[in-house]
Design a protein around this motif. Structure first.
Motif, PDB file in Angstrom:
ATOM      1  N   LEU A 101       0.829  -1.210   0.000  1.00  0.00           N
ATOM      2  CA  LEU A 101       0.000   0.000   0.000  1.00  0.00           C
ATOM      3  C   LEU A 101       0.862   1.257   0.000  1.00  0.00           C
ATOM      4  O   LEU A 101       0.603   2.218  -0.732  1.00  0.00           O
ATOM      5  CB  LEU A 101      -0.924  -0.006   1.217  1.00  0.00           C
ATOM      6  N   VAL A 102       1.899   1.248   0.824  1.00  0.00           N
ATOM      7  CA  VAL A 102       2.756   2.435   0.939  1.00  0.00           C
ATOM      8  C   VAL A 102       3.446   2.730  -0.388  1.00  0.00           C
ATOM      9  O   VAL A 102       3.563   3.890  -0.805  1.00  0.00           O
ATOM     10  CB  VAL A 102       3.790   2.240   2.065  1.00  0.00           C
ATOM     11  N   GLU A 103       3.890   1.695  -1.080  1.00  0.00           N
ATOM     12  CA  GLU A 103       4.561   1.901  -2.368  1.00  0.00           C
ATOM     13  C   GLU A 103       3.644   2.601  -3.367  1.00  0.00           C
ATOM     14  O   GLU A 103       4.086   3.425  -4.177  1.00  0.00           O
ATOM     15  CB  GLU A 103       5.033   0.544  -2.905  1.00  0.00           C
ATOM     16  N   LEU A 104       2.346   2.312  -3.292  1.00  0.00           N
ATOM     17  CA  LEU A 104       1.397   2.913  -4.228  1.00  0.00           C
ATOM     18  C   LEU A 104       1.162   4.393  -3.943  1.00  0.00           C
ATOM     19  O   LEU A 104       0.631   5.111  -4.798  1.00  0.00           O
ATOM     20  CB  LEU A 104       0.070   2.151  -4.195  1.00  0.00           C
ATOM     21  N   LEU A 105       1.556   4.873  -2.752  1.00  0.00           N
ATOM     22  CA  LEU A 105       1.467   6.309  -2.483  1.00  0.00           C
ATOM     23  C   LEU A 105       2.345   7.100  -3.443  1.00  0.00           C
ATOM     24  O   LEU A 105       2.115   8.280  -3.691  1.00  0.00           O
ATOM     25  CB  LEU A 105       1.910   6.613  -1.046  1.00  0.00           C
ATOM     26  N   ARG A 106       3.373   6.451  -3.975  1.00  0.00           N
ATOM     27  CA  ARG A 106       4.317   7.142  -4.865  1.00  0.00           C
ATOM     28  C   ARG A 106       3.795   7.225  -6.296  1.00  0.00           C
ATOM     29  O   ARG A 106       4.402   7.882  -7.141  1.00  0.00           O
ATOM     30  CB  ARG A 106       5.658   6.397  -4.872  1.00  0.00           C
ATOM     31  N   MET A 107       2.697   6.566  -6.580  1.00  0.00           N
ATOM     32  CA  MET A 107       2.177   6.509  -7.945  1.00  0.00           C
ATOM     33  C   MET A 107       1.608   7.855  -8.369  1.00  0.00           C
ATOM     34  O   MET A 107       1.016   8.582  -7.568  1.00  0.00           O
ATOM     35  CB  MET A 107       1.088   5.433  -8.022  1.00  0.00           C
ATOM     36  N   ASP A 108       1.779   8.185  -9.622  1.00  0.00           N
ATOM     37  CA  ASP A 108       1.293   9.466 -10.136  1.00  0.00           C
ATOM     38  C   ASP A 108      -0.127   9.295 -10.681  1.00  0.00           C
ATOM     39  O   ASP A 108      -0.385   9.505 -11.866  1.00  0.00           O
ATOM     40  CB  ASP A 108       2.238   9.969 -11.228  1.00  0.00           C
ATOM     41  N   ASN A 109      -1.020   8.872  -9.813  1.00  0.00           N
ATOM     42  CA  ASN A 109      -2.427   8.737 -10.185  1.00  0.00           C
ATOM     43  C   ASN A 109      -3.274   9.145  -8.989  1.00  0.00           C
ATOM     44  O   ASN A 109      -3.266   8.481  -7.941  1.00  0.00           O
ATOM     45  CB  ASN A 109      -2.744   7.296 -10.608  1.00  0.00           C
ATOM     46  N   ASP A 110      -4.000  10.209  -9.129  1.00  0.00           N
ATOM     47  CA  ASP A 110      -4.684  10.831  -8.000  1.00  0.00           C
ATOM     48  C   ASP A 110      -5.656   9.887  -7.315  1.00  0.00           C
ATOM     49  O   ASP A 110      -5.665   9.770  -6.093  1.00  0.00           O
ATOM     50  CB  ASP A 110      -5.419  12.077  -8.500  1.00  0.00           C
TER      51      ASP A 110
END
Length: 614
Positions: free
Chosen positions: A342-351
């Motif tokens: 989950l934390v890794e997905l915080l870095r994704m560039d998708n609001d």
């Protein structure tokens, strides 16, 4: 000509109407005005296959698009849904079945038609398409069949229809949950696709988004779930709830100690779950901790943003509140090493993905052990998504509020996490939000950030550290009156009442049930706004929206996952291009917002001691 005595004339007339309707809303309205929809529906019962196909193709175009709701309602009123179901049940032609389910998918995007489809078609769609195509009840369902069903357009169309229906409100969710074999089959499809590394297909996306909506408000809407108890974990959550077992005294009520069995409600994500010896089935599968693993696998492996958002949203809904199965889900996510995913997905560039993930992490932090782990390993990632950093593009107000919610929960009742937030440079970013420096944030974000700062100031032992960094009490305490005054400077026409609502952009409303208001702080609205054509996400325009307290949010309302429609141009036999004669336009079904394959992130890639993230 649709009423001609020769089937060949009827077939050609239907095909030409399909051709004329392609991309032309005026023609679609004219066909409806002239009564063409009634004649085309009558042809669905025709004995000639070609007539059936062409009538279906014409109807699919007539009800394509967000501006054709009148045609959809007209088709419902002339008995179009029962006629489609009769054809679906009796036809063995694969193309006819694809066309029929395509028409139903388009019809299901209209709010006025959704409940009619659920009432008339849900059982038929489940028994004739979902269950047999998923292979859930077929012991001889070999690998070849599994590969085949993943490319099944009939299954894709039907799951797309169910995805739209699942956003139609509480009654729709109740009927879908109680439909025998539906939940089991949807989860079986996801398990099968995960096992065959098919993470990005439209069918998987539709199943996940449907399950997300069906996971919404489970403990309030499902009788079996209510029997399992809403407030049996108050001690686990560190809360005290009013109890009948209390004695009045001069110091107020004195609570009697409850006798509890050693295993009662104590499950830390390892070993058998107390009180659950048998395998779950039907609606029970929605909230059983075994559902966590496939969701986490999709979050780790998929590069489809809608699938990522749906999976995170499912975990977000299941982990909300103080229901005992919400606590089990939080423990299961930790056990399956889901927190770093989950934390890794915080870095994704998708609001929208970041918003769902942030709210899911906020709910995960209701678990004391999860809170410690998130504070220890994820604080920097949360702070990096606040404005003023060098991270990806600027996030929406909804997402910023969700991140502040997560920070507030992680730092509440945990001084170590509060110190970690200060060490990560979070105070400066939060102060910049509350003081309106840089890009001016909405009141919702300012209030969420102000509450995080307020929480940080409560730790007296940390105040000396704050002061060394140049902060004082004025930075941490922002009076509500100041917020309200600033609000009216920029929005003088706004109401003085502080309405709370779900953060999802919605077009209609229905009153939430009293039991929901008493259990959660943020009443949600049921009716959801449809997506724009060729758009998988809501627009972020919030000019017409009212304010709400984002940081009091437990879970978001389900998304109305509307899908791009089918709209086909007919190519007549004289043409040399036969490849798309009755096919689907490739550009109208899936918009690839995230084309590159996202690398796989596993828990072991994260530094720390052997028990990291567990």
């Amino acid at each position: 000509m649709l009423q001609h005595q020769f089937p060949s004339v009827q077939a050609n007339a239907a095909a030409y109407l399909q051709h004329l309707c392609f991309g032309d809303n005026k023609v679609k309205m004219e066909v409806c005005r002239l009564g063409g929809i009634k004649h085309l529906v009558d042809l669905l019962d025709h004995r000639v296959l070609e007539v059936q196909k062409n009538a279906c193709g014409a109807l699919r175009n007539l009800v394509f698009g967000k501006s054709t709701d009148e045609n959809k309602i007209a088709m419902k009123n002339v008995g179009g849904i029962p006629a489609l179901l009769r054809l679906l049940r009796k036809s063995v032609d694969a193309e006819v079945r694809e066309l029929v389910t395509g028409v139903l998918w388009n019809l299901s995007s209209c709010d006025a038609v959704k409940m009619t489809i659920i009432r008339d078609a849900l059982s038929t769609l489940t028994n004739t398409v979902i269950v047999p195509h998923s292979g859930w009840n077929n012991s001889s369902f070999d690998d070849d069949h599994k590969i085949k069903f993943q490319t099944s357009l009939v299954l894709r169309n039907t799951t797309g229809c169910l995805r739209n229906l699942s956003s139609a409100g509480e009654e729709a969710r109740k009927q879908m949950r109680s439909c025998e074999g539906l939940v089991d089959s949807l989860l079986y499809v996801i398990h099968t696709c995960v096992n065959t590394s098919d993470y990005d297909s439209k069918t998987v996306e539709n199943c996940v988004c449907t399950l997300r909506n069906l996971s919404y408000r489970l403990e309030l809407e499902v009788p079996q779930a209510r029997l399992l108890g809403l407030n049996e974990l108050d001690d686990l959550l560190g809360k005290e709830s009013p109890s009948k077992d209390s004695e009045p005294s001069c110091w107020g009520k004195k609570k009697k100690k409850k006798k509890r069995t050693p295993q009662e409600d104590q499950w830390d994500g390892v070993g058998p779950i107390p009180g659950l010896s048998k395998s779950p089935k039907g609606v029970e599968m929605l909230w059983h901790p075994s559902v966590v693993k496939p969701y986490l696998t999709l979050l780790a492996e998929s590069s489809n943003p809608a699938t990522l958002e749906g999976s995170a949203g499912s975990l977000q809904n299941l982990s909300a509140g103080n229901w005992k199965f919400a606590a089990y889900i939080r423990a299961a996510v930790r056990k399956e090493k889901g927190l770093p995913i989950l934390v890794e997905l915080l870095r994704m560039d998708n609001d929208r993905v970041v918003s769902s993930v942030a709210t899911a992490l906020r709910n995960m932090a209701l678990d004391v052990r999860n809170k410690e782990l998130i504070g220890k390993y994820a604080m920097r990632d949360l702070v990096n998504r606040l404005p003023g950093g060098s991270g990806p593009s600027v996030l929406s107000d909804e997402t910023m509020a969700a991140i502040c919610c997560a920070l507030h929960e992680v730092t509440s009742k945990n001084m170590e996490n509060a110190k970690a937030l200060a060490d990560s440079g979070g105070i400066e970013k939060l102060v910049n939000i509350t003081k309106g420096r840089g890009d001016r944030s909405s009141l919702k974000v300012v209030k969420a950030a102000a509450q995080v700062l307020n929480t940080l100031w409560q730790y007296r032992d940390l105040r000396s550290i704050y002061k060394k960094d140049g902060w004082n009490q004025n930075h941490f305490i922002t009076p509500v009156s100041t917020l309200e005054r600033d609000r009216f400077k920029s929005h003088p026409s706004l109401s003085t009442t502080n309405q709370q609502m779900s953060p999802i952009i919605q077009s209609g409303s229905s009153k939430p049930s009293p039991i929901y208001i008493s259990s959660y702080s943020s009443p949600a609205r049921e009716q959801n706004r449809r997506l724009q054509h060729q758009q998988l996400y809501y627009s972020q325009d919030d000019s017409h929206r009212k304010n709400f307290d984002a940081y009091r949010l437990y879970l978001q309302s389900p998304h109305s996952y509307e899908d791009p429609y089918f709209d086909d141009r007919v190519h007549f036999p004289a043409s040399t291009d036969y490849s798309t004669q009755y096919g689907l336009k490739s550009t109208t079904n899936y918009v690839d917002f995230y084309s590159t394959k996202r690398p796989s992130y596993r828990a072991e890639q994260y530094p720390g001691s052997p028990d990291s993230w567990v």
